[in-house]
Scaffold this motif. Structure first.
Motif, mmCIF file in Angstrom:
data_model
loop_
_atom_site.group_PDB
_atom_site.id
_atom_site.type_symbol
_atom_site.label_atom_id
_atom_site.label_comp_id
_atom_site.label_asym_id
_atom_site.label_seq_id
_atom_site.Cartn_x
_atom_site.Cartn_y
_atom_site.Cartn_z
ATOM 1 N N HIS A 1 0.463 -1.124 0.262
ATOM 2 C CA HIS A 1 -0.442 0.006 0.092
ATOM 3 C C HIS A 1 0.888 1.362 0.162
ATOM 4 N N TYR B 1 0.170 5.060 -4.958
ATOM 5 C CA TYR B 1 -0.496 5.655 -4.473
ATOM 6 C C TYR B 1 -1.630 6.228 -5.290
ATOM 7 N N PRO B 2 -3.203 6.369 -4.708
ATOM 8 C CA PRO B 2 -3.402 5.741 -4.222
ATOM 9 C C PRO B 2 -3.462 4.028 -4.000
#
Length: 294
Positions: free
Chosen positions: A141, A145-146
């Protein structure tokens, strides 16, 4: 045999004794003159092995004299000087290739620099701590991004597995994973330099340079392999053991070029932990083994 003798007697003279006993000649039996006539034939037949033995002895003497001449002390000294020059040149180019690639580490320490090498370092650390199964299912994660990044399906994992293998089975606790990742580009840059030298040596051997490119292509189209006699007519001189000149000199020059060529140097600097540092070595190894297989 004399011309006044019958034809049958001439046949009898050149035949065996058993043919004389058959009595097929109606005029006369073999006399002392016929036996005398056989003596030069026997002498000529006996002289042939003697001539062969003399020729073989002369060839042996000439070969021994040539071998003694070829193994003279001056020739052996030239071979040793040539071998020493080759070893020194190879050591010079390879050592400088390693020193040049370590300049960033010598100035700033074992630090990962640039963006992609830092992500590769994080992926290597995750693989080392969690194993291959979790690595291929890892969703990162912190990048892209996102949305994030499915690392297992969007990465070339060869370099990460290489670093973890060196950590687990070669260095162990004597070297940290960060240091291994920093030094891998320099190590594999030197390995690629050596392999390029092997490729140049293989491509310049006499048995590989005895035919033209058009002849090789024609043989490939026909599905025919050239024999050693037709391919062994290329330029070359055997120096020490099975090493030929100028094949070895070509390998040394190729290593010298590869050690400082900018296109490879910029992708194999210490701390630049990127895919090209290992990929170039893998490609050159593939090409070298492919040439050896042919």
């Amino acid at each position: 045999p004399p011309q006044n003798q019958p034809l049958c007697l001439q046949v009898v003279v050149t035949s065996s004794i058993s043919t004389l006993s058959t009595g097929s000649c109606p005029t006369e039996q073999p006399t002392s003159t016929t036996m005398a006539d056989r003596k030069p034939v026997n002498a000529a037949a006996a002289s042939k092995p003697a001539a062969k033995a003399k020729k073989s002895s002369s060839s042996k003497s000439s070969s021994s004299s040539s071998s003694s001449a070829s193994s003279s002390p001056s020739d052996e000294l030239v071979k040793l000087v040539w071998l020493g020059a080759v070893v020194y040149a190879a050591f010079f180019f390879l050592s400088n290739a390693y020193i040049i690639r370590l300049q960033a580490i010598q100035e700033y320490g074992p630090v990962i620099h640039e963006f992609d090498p830092y992500f590769n370092w994080r992926a290597t650390q995750y693989l080392y701590e969690n194993g291959p199964k979790k690595f291929f299912n890892w969703f990162d994660h912190k990048v892209w991004y996102p949305l994030g990044r499915p690392v297992g399906t969007t990465i070339y994992p060869g370099m990460q597995f290489t670093a973890v293998f060196l950590k687990n089975f070669v260095f162990g606790d004597s070297m940290s994973l960060n240091d291994i990742c920093c030094y891998i580009p320099a190590w594999f840059g030197v390995c690629a330099t050596i392999l390029v030298g092997f490729i140049a040596h293989e491509a310049s051997l006499p048995q590989n340079t005895g035919a033209s490119i058009f002849g090789v292509m024609l043989d490939g189209i026909r599905g025919r392999y050239a024999d050693d006699e037709s391919m062994g007519s290329g330029p070359g001189k055997k120096r020490v053991w099975n090493y030929y000149s100028p094949s070895v000199e070509c390998a040394i020059c190729a290593m010298g070029f590869m050690s400082v060529v900018p296109a490879h140097l910029m992708r194999s600097v210490g701390g630049g932990y990127d895919n090209e540092s290992v990929a170039v070595t893998a490609m050159t190894l593939t090409f070298c083994l492919w040439m050896r297989s042919l």
